[in-house]
Design a protein around this motif. Structure first.
Motif, PDB file in Angstrom:
ATOM      1  N   GLY A 104       0.844  -1.190   0.000  1.00 35.45           N
ATOM      2  CA  GLY A 104       0.000   0.000   0.000  1.00 35.45           C
ATOM      3  C   GLY A 104       0.876   1.235   0.000  1.00 35.45           C
ATOM      4  O   GLY A 104       1.994   1.222  -0.522  1.00 35.45           O
ATOM      5  N   ARG A 105       0.374   2.297   0.624  1.00 35.37           N
ATOM      6  CA  ARG A 105       1.176   3.513   0.748  1.00 35.37           C
ATOM      7  C   ARG A 105       1.004   4.093   2.136  1.00 35.37           C
ATOM      8  O   ARG A 105      -0.019   3.894   2.794  1.00 35.37           O
ATOM      9  N   VAL A 106       2.019   4.793   2.577  1.00 30.58           N
ATOM     10  CA  VAL A 106       1.954   5.583   3.800  1.00 30.58           C
ATOM     11  C   VAL A 106       2.090   7.050   3.405  1.00 30.58           C
ATOM     12  O   VAL A 106       2.661   7.373   2.361  1.00 30.58           O
ATOM     13  N   SER A 107       1.553   7.934   4.242  1.00 25.06           N
ATOM     14  CA  SER A 107       1.621   9.351   3.922  1.00 25.06           C
ATOM     15  C   SER A 107       1.851  10.158   5.185  1.00 25.06           C
ATOM     16  O   SER A 107       1.653   9.669   6.305  1.00 25.06           O
ATOM     17  N   LYS A 108       2.262  11.409   4.990  1.00 24.98           N
ATOM     18  CA  LYS A 108       2.464  12.318   6.109  1.00 24.98           C
ATOM     19  C   LYS A 108       2.106  13.723   5.649  1.00 24.98           C
ATOM     20  O   LYS A 108       2.171  14.040   4.460  1.00 24.98           O
ATOM     21  N   PRO A 109       1.712  14.571   6.577  1.00 29.36           N
ATOM     22  CA  PRO A 109       1.314  15.935   6.196  1.00 29.36           C
ATOM     23  C   PRO A 109       2.528  16.784   5.839  1.00 29.36           C
ATOM     24  O   PRO A 109       3.672  16.448   6.170  1.00 29.36           O
ATOM     25  N   ALA A 110       2.236  17.876   5.171  1.00 28.50           N
ATOM     26  CA  ALA A 110       3.289  18.837   4.826  1.00 28.50           C
ATOM     27  C   ALA A 110       2.751  20.241   5.039  1.00 28.50           C
ATOM     28  O   ALA A 110       1.584  20.517   4.770  1.00 28.50           O
ATOM     29  N   PRO A 111       3.590  21.147   5.529  1.00 28.59           N
ATOM     30  CA  PRO A 111       3.156  22.545   5.675  1.00 28.59           C
ATOM     31  C   PRO A 111       2.806  23.139   4.323  1.00 28.59           C
ATOM     32  O   PRO A 111       3.310  22.682   3.284  1.00 28.59           O
ATOM     33  N   PRO A 112       1.950  24.150   4.272  1.00 28.23           N
ATOM     34  CA  PRO A 112       1.587  24.781   2.994  1.00 28.23           C
ATOM     35  C   PRO A 112       2.814  25.277   2.241  1.00 28.23           C
ATOM     36  O   PRO A 112       3.721  25.866   2.830  1.00 28.23           O
ATOM     37  N   ASN A 113       2.838  24.977   0.938  1.00 26.06           N
ATOM     38  CA  ASN A 113       3.902  25.451   0.039  1.00 26.06           C
ATOM     39  C   ASN A 113       5.288  24.930   0.411  1.00 26.06           C
ATOM     40  O   ASN A 113       6.303  25.541   0.078  1.00 26.06           O
ATOM     41  N   VAL A 114       5.334  23.800   1.122  1.00 25.29           N
ATOM     42  CA  VAL A 114       6.607  23.189   1.489  1.00 25.29           C
ATOM     43  C   VAL A 114       6.701  21.813   0.834  1.00 25.29           C
ATOM     44  O   VAL A 114       5.803  20.977   0.996  1.00 25.29           O
ATOM     45  N   PHE A 115       7.774  21.577   0.085  1.00 28.20           N
ATOM     46  CA  PHE A 115       7.972  20.286  -0.546  1.00 28.20           C
ATOM     47  C   PHE A 115       8.523  19.286   0.471  1.00 28.20           C
ATOM     48  O   PHE A 115       9.491  19.575   1.188  1.00 28.20           O
ATOM     49  N   VAL A 116       7.899  18.113   0.543  1.00 31.64           N
ATOM     50  CA  VAL A 116       8.358  17.032   1.410  1.00 31.64           C
ATOM     51  C   VAL A 116       8.638  15.818   0.544  1.00 31.64           C
ATOM     52  O   VAL A 116       7.718  15.263  -0.071  1.00 31.64           O
ATOM     53  N   ASN A 117       9.881  15.427   0.455  1.00 31.04           N
ATOM     54  CA  ASN A 117      10.245  14.249  -0.338  1.00 31.04           C
ATOM     55  C   ASN A 117       9.599  13.000   0.251  1.00 31.04           C
ATOM     56  O   ASN A 117       9.572  12.820   1.466  1.00 31.04           O
ATOM     57  N   LEU A 118       9.067  12.146  -0.618  1.00 30.71           N
ATOM     58  CA  LEU A 118       8.391  10.906  -0.213  1.00 30.71           C
ATOM     59  C   LEU A 118       7.265  11.181   0.788  1.00 30.71           C
ATOM     60  O   LEU A 118       7.086  10.451   1.754  1.00 30.71           O
ATOM     61  N   ARG A 119       6.525  12.229   0.536  1.00 35.03           N
ATOM     62  CA  ARG A 119       5.348  12.487   1.371  1.00 35.03           C
ATOM     63  C   ARG A 119       4.386  11.300   1.296  1.00 35.03           C
ATOM     64  O   ARG A 119       3.720  10.954   2.269  1.00 35.03           O
ATOM     65  N   ASN A 120       4.287  10.699   0.122  1.00 33.85           N
ATOM     66  CA  ASN A 120       3.605   9.421  -0.063  1.00 33.85           C
ATOM     67  C   ASN A 120       4.638   8.396  -0.500  1.00 33.85           C
ATOM     68  O   ASN A 120       5.428   8.662  -1.416  1.00 33.85           O
ATOM     69  N   GLN A 121       4.625   7.235   0.159  1.00 36.79           N
ATOM     70  CA  GLN A 121       5.630   6.221  -0.159  1.00 36.79           C
ATOM     71  C   GLN A 121       5.001   4.829  -0.162  1.00 36.79           C
ATOM     72  O   GLN A 121       4.258   4.461   0.757  1.00 36.79           O
ATOM     73  N   ALA A 122       5.301   4.062  -1.206  1.00 36.84           N
ATOM     74  CA  ALA A 122       4.873   2.671  -1.267  1.00 36.84           C
ATOM     75  C   ALA A 122       5.580   1.864  -0.180  1.00 36.84           C
ATOM     76  O   ALA A 122       6.710   2.167   0.207  1.00 36.84           O
ATOM     77  N   TYR A 123       4.887   0.827   0.315  1.00 39.39           N
ATOM     78  CA  TYR A 123       5.493   0.007   1.371  1.00 39.39           C
ATOM     79  C   TYR A 123       5.116  -1.458   1.205  1.00 39.39           C
ATOM     80  O   TYR A 123       4.172  -1.810   0.488  1.00 39.39           O
TER      81      TYR A 123
END
Length: 357
Positions: A104-123
């Protein structure tokens, strides 16, 4: 939050069996419905052994009026909560193999207008080794695992880069403690337009929307893929499942905003499934290797018709009454004819206040 509307009124007297002689009623093949309980469950996958993955709706912070989707793996009535990958806040299981590998995938929040690498990641997850992230292919920044072959050796999914969405496979390399997963970009699978890359049980067929059109990939030799367009109609088929014979199932959307369950076969091309009287929407979610299709039918928006789980085989579509009144969508089926899906229990109406004389 729940992903499906809660509506449970059943249309009394609706016949789904076609025209048959009154003295000889049509025979209905019964199916086994697999679920750890018959309420607050949403299955997303099933394997040959009848094990499922999905979600259980749970009270948030003990408040029964606010529910959240807790990811689970279930064997019979035994429910195992699925863990989070370190640093992530949500888990969305999609499928599992016969050897108990969940993807599936896991996810995490990100602040507005901030890039987060692998914010969504397959697992991948299994009981022995726990949860492990699969990363993303080189040059991409997010990934989604959406399916897995029956033997657990090939995972299908999506890889997200700068203004691109590509089809991706992860191939298992090695065993046990030496196991690793190799990411491979599917040839001619760029510019995808659907959120699922469906994979057959044998891992040799893939289906998705590419450049606005439904597309099927077939592995003709190890690592060699041939692709074909299934329809020239944009959104004529949005794939959700594919079997070993290359039968593709999913939905189409019409200009009026209605959804219709459709199947594609090499012999008949794209075919829309006939809905029973009173139903306006449908979608096909999965197909097994016998060509049995499962999904959901629903009435007009705002009506009391549906939603209901359905099964389609031998040219007939019928409601899966085996699941009871709370079985509102069938989402997965295996070759043993076991079916899993969504169970939503009817909410009790609050008692009306009595009028003061």
């Amino acid at each position: 939050m729940m992903m499906h509307p809660i509506r449970y009124a059943i249309v009394v007297g609706l016949s789904l069996l076609g025209t048959v002689a009154a003295e000889e009623p049509a025979k209905v093949k019964p199916y086994s419905i697999v679920t750890p309980k018959r309420e607050a469950i949403e299955a997303t996958g099933i394997n040959t052994h009848g094990q499922i993955v999905g979600f259980q709706w749970m009270p948030e912070n003990g408040n029964p009026d606010i529910l959240y989707e807790a990811p689970i793996y279930a064997r019979g009535t035994e429910i195992t909560p699925l863990p989070l990958l370190k640093g992530y806040t949500a888990n969305f299981p999609a499928a599992l193999s016969d050897d108990g590998v969940v993807v599936g995938r896991v996810s995490k929040p990100a602040p507005p207008n901030v890039f987060v690498n692998l914010r969504n990641q397959a697992y991948v997850w299994d009981r022995k080794r726990g949860i492990r992230g699969l990363g993303a292919p080189e040059g991409d920044t997010a990934s989604f695992a959406t399916g897995i072959s029956r033997d657990g050796r090939r995972i299908s999914g999506l890889s997200v880069g700068n203004y691109r969405l590509r089809g991706c496979l992860w191939e298992r390399v090695g065993e046990g403690e030496g196991e690793s997963w190799k990411a491979v970009i599917v040839p001619d699978a760029d510019a995808l337009g659907s959120n699922v890359l469906a994979i057959s049980d044998d891992g040799k067929r893939l289906a998705a929307v590419q450049k606005g059109l439904p597309t099927l990939w077939t592995e003709t030799d190890p690592g060699v893929w041939r692709h074909e367009t299934l329809s020239d109609e944009p959104n004529g088929l949005i794939p959700r499942g594919v079997n070993n014979a290359g039968m593709v199932v999913g939905r189409r959307e019409d200009p009026q905003g209605r959804t219709h369950a459709v199947v594609w076969t090499p012999e008949e091309g794209v075919k829309q499934l006939h809905k029973p009287q009173g139903y306006e929407h449908s979608l096909a979610n999965a197909v097994n290797n016998a060509g049995v299709v499962v999904g959901q039918i629903d009435g007009p928006h705002g009506s009391k018709v549906g939603p209901n789980a359905f099964v389609y085989e031998a040219g007939r579509l019928r409601i899966l009454n085996e699941g009871g009144p709370y079985f509102v969508a069938a989402t997965a089926i295996n070759d043993a004819g076991q079916i899993a899906g969504v169970f939503e229990k009817e909410e009790e109406e609050a008692p009306k206040a009595e009028k003061t004389p």
